[in-house]
Design a protein around this motif. Structure first.
Motif, PDB file in Angstrom:
ATOM      1  N   VAL A   1      88.402  37.161 -52.924  1.00 35.76           N
ATOM      2  CA  VAL A   1      88.438  35.508 -52.946  1.00 35.76           C
ATOM      3  C   VAL A   1      86.896  35.226 -53.289  1.00 35.76           C
ATOM      4  CG1 VAL A   1      88.085  33.496 -51.406  1.00 35.76           C
ATOM      5  CG2 VAL A   1      89.435  35.596 -50.561  1.00 35.76           C
ATOM      6  N   PRO A   2      87.258  34.399 -54.557  1.00 38.08           N
ATOM      7  CA  PRO A   2      86.034  34.239 -55.223  1.00 38.08           C
ATOM      8  C   PRO A   2      84.992  33.139 -54.549  1.00 38.08           C
ATOM      9  CG  PRO A   2      87.607  32.992 -56.449  1.00 38.08           C
ATOM     10  CD  PRO A   2      88.321  33.929 -55.229  1.00 38.08           C
ATOM     11  N   ALA A   3      83.589  32.979 -54.989  1.00 37.37           N
ATOM     12  CA  ALA A   3      82.611  32.264 -54.227  1.00 37.37           C
ATOM     13  C   ALA A   3      82.142  31.381 -55.470  1.00 37.37           C
ATOM     14  CB  ALA A   3      81.575  32.746 -53.233  1.00 37.37           C
ATOM     15  N   ILE A   4      81.802  29.994 -54.912  1.00 38.29           N
ATOM     16  CA  ILE A   4      81.060  29.127 -55.986  1.00 38.29           C
ATOM     17  C   ILE A   4      79.869  28.536 -55.195  1.00 38.29           C
ATOM     18  CG2 ILE A   4      82.169  27.221 -55.417  1.00 38.29           C
ATOM     19  CD1 ILE A   4      81.874  26.483 -58.549  1.00 38.29           C
ATOM     20  N   ILE A   5      78.608  28.456 -55.632  1.00 36.69           N
ATOM     21  CA  ILE A   5      77.432  28.472 -54.829  1.00 36.69           C
ATOM     22  C   ILE A   5      76.609  27.435 -55.596  1.00 36.69           C
ATOM     23  CG2 ILE A   5      75.258  29.393 -54.049  1.00 36.69           C
ATOM     24  CD1 ILE A   5      76.535  32.018 -54.018  1.00 36.69           C
ATOM     25  N   CYS A   6      76.046  26.319 -54.752  1.00 42.00           N
ATOM     26  CA  CYS A   6      75.022  25.479 -55.359  1.00 42.00           C
ATOM     27  C   CYS A   6      73.843  25.511 -54.505  1.00 42.00           C
ATOM     28  CB  CYS A   6      75.510  23.827 -55.288  1.00 42.00           C
ATOM     29  SG  CYS A   6      75.540  23.236 -53.633  1.00 42.00           S
ATOM     30  N   GLY A   7      72.685  24.909 -55.119  1.00 34.90           N
ATOM     31  CA  GLY A   7      71.447  25.023 -54.494  1.00 34.90           C
ATOM     32  C   GLY A   7      70.428  26.097 -54.914  1.00 34.90           C
ATOM     33  N   MET A   8      69.719  26.426 -53.944  1.00 33.47           N
ATOM     34  CA  MET A   8      68.427  27.397 -54.221  1.00 33.47           C
ATOM     35  C   MET A   8      68.650  28.926 -54.630  1.00 33.47           C
ATOM     36  SD  MET A   8      66.029  25.146 -54.554  1.00 33.47           S
ATOM     37  CE  MET A   8      64.600  26.181 -54.695  1.00 33.47           C
ATOM     38  N   ALA A   9      69.804  29.250 -54.296  1.00 33.48           N
ATOM     39  CA  ALA A   9      70.325  30.643 -54.636  1.00 33.48           C
ATOM     40  C   ALA A   9      70.356  30.680 -56.156  1.00 33.48           C
ATOM     41  CB  ALA A   9      71.854  30.793 -54.293  1.00 33.48           C
ATOM     42  N   GLY A  10      70.313  29.589 -57.120  1.00 32.33           N
ATOM     43  CA  GLY A  10      70.364  29.534 -58.406  1.00 32.33           C
ATOM     44  C   GLY A  10      68.822  29.454 -58.912  1.00 32.33           C
ATOM     45  N   ALA A  11      67.838  29.426 -58.011  1.00 36.78           N
ATOM     46  CA  ALA A  11      66.384  29.361 -58.635  1.00 36.78           C
ATOM     47  C   ALA A  11      65.987  30.530 -59.079  1.00 36.78           C
ATOM     48  CB  ALA A  11      65.648  28.833 -57.478  1.00 36.78           C
ATOM     49  N   ALA A  12      64.976  30.451 -59.911  1.00 35.98           N
ATOM     50  CA  ALA A  12      64.108  31.450 -60.202  1.00 35.98           C
ATOM     51  C   ALA A  12      63.955  32.858 -59.412  1.00 35.98           C
ATOM     52  CB  ALA A  12      63.080  31.360 -61.136  1.00 35.98           C
TER      53      ALA A  12
END
Length: 302
Positions: A62-73
């Protein structure tokens, strides 16, 4: 449980919230934990996500899509900022696939502004959720929190935005400064809050000297903690409002955030004769993540 279609995650600095989504858009299960970016190393994110999903019995396909600080440097995998002005339907197209993750994971980009310099991660997804429900929306969105965002949205895009650190200021003054001794008890006074907003919006330069008076009023007068807390909030929010008049003057404001905080901002705006409405932050976040999930381009890796 019906068959899970994808996983939606809002991963912030202090914690994360996860939803298991069905193909029809219904939430099948959810969980949260105080395991935000600030408490994790890069190699921890995959483990934390999988442990949470194992507890819910969610398969690895099952795929996941994430927003927020998980995508920060400093997060799991950097998802480069999109540059404002930017259309919100570009979030899905800009999603980055996390190489080496246990399951297929995409992280959405944040939005940056070059002049004056500014950034956001997470709030853009909530605004995308607003636009998913109301594609014709145009106006101001305020997202109150530790770092409150004021965002101008037109033509389906974030045009420009400002960030005010009012929430962080309130936390410092109420918990760590000398004013904390006046707020050892909980409580709230609407009357004191409105009076403080009025003072701050009529005479913003008075705020620095009025802050210490919150402590003095308890020492030499009969002020209680409820009045002190509401006064501090009113002074800081009133000062914030006077720093961003472009975003609320002669217009209605749409707020997305914690219900209690949105209610406080609506009261402050009311002092200025400004109308507004608040939207459910979970609903808008899920709508934004769902829209982005279906707009992903494909497996671009980072």
């Amino acid at each position: 449980m019906a068959a899970p279609h994808f996983i939606a995650v809002d991963w912030g600095t202090s914690g994360f919230r996860l939803w298991v989504m069905g193909k029809d858009g219904n939430v099948l299960a959810s969980t949260s934990a105080p395991l935000g970016m600030s408490r994790l190393k890069r190699n921890d994110f995959d483990r934390v996500l999988e442990e949470s999903l194992d507890t819910l019995g969610i398969a690895k396909d099952v795929p996941a899509i994430i927003c927020g600080m998980a995508g920060a440097a400093q997060g799991w995998c950097e998802a480069p900022y999109l540059c404002a002005p930017t259309r919100l339907d570009a979030l899905g197209e800009g999603a980055v696939s996390v190489r080496g993750a246990t399951r297929q994971v995409h992280i959405l980009p944040g939005v940056k502004q070059m002049a004056p310099a500014n950034v956001m991660r997470g709030e853009e997804t909530q605004i995308a959720g607003l636009l998913h429900a109301d594609p014709a929306f145009a106006g101001t969105v305020c997202l109150p929190g530790t770092h409150t965002k004021w965002v101008q949205v037109t033509d389906g895009a974030i045009q420009h935005f400002e960030t005010c650190m009012t929430g962080e200021q309130f936390a410092f003054f109420s918990q760590d400064s000398v004013l904390s001794h006046s707020m050892m008890l909980d409580g709230w006074s609407d009357c004191a809050f409105r009076a403080a907003v009025h003072l701050a919006t009529q005479d913003p330069v008075a705020v620095p000297r009025r802050l210490f008076a919150i402590r003095a009023d308890m020492l030499v007068g009969d002020q209680d903690s409820a009045t002190a807390r509401a006064t501090l909030s009113g002074l800081l929010i009133g000062q914030e409002l006077m720093s961003v008049p472009l975003y609320w003057c002669d217009q209605s404001v749409t707020l997305i955030g914690a219900p209690s905080l949105c209610e406080i901002y609506l009261k402050a705006l009311d002092v200025l004769g400004v109308g507004g409405r608040s939207l459910n932050v979970e609903t808008t976040t899920l709508a934004g993540l769902t829209a982005a999930f279906y707009l992903q381009k494909g497996p671009a890796h980072a």
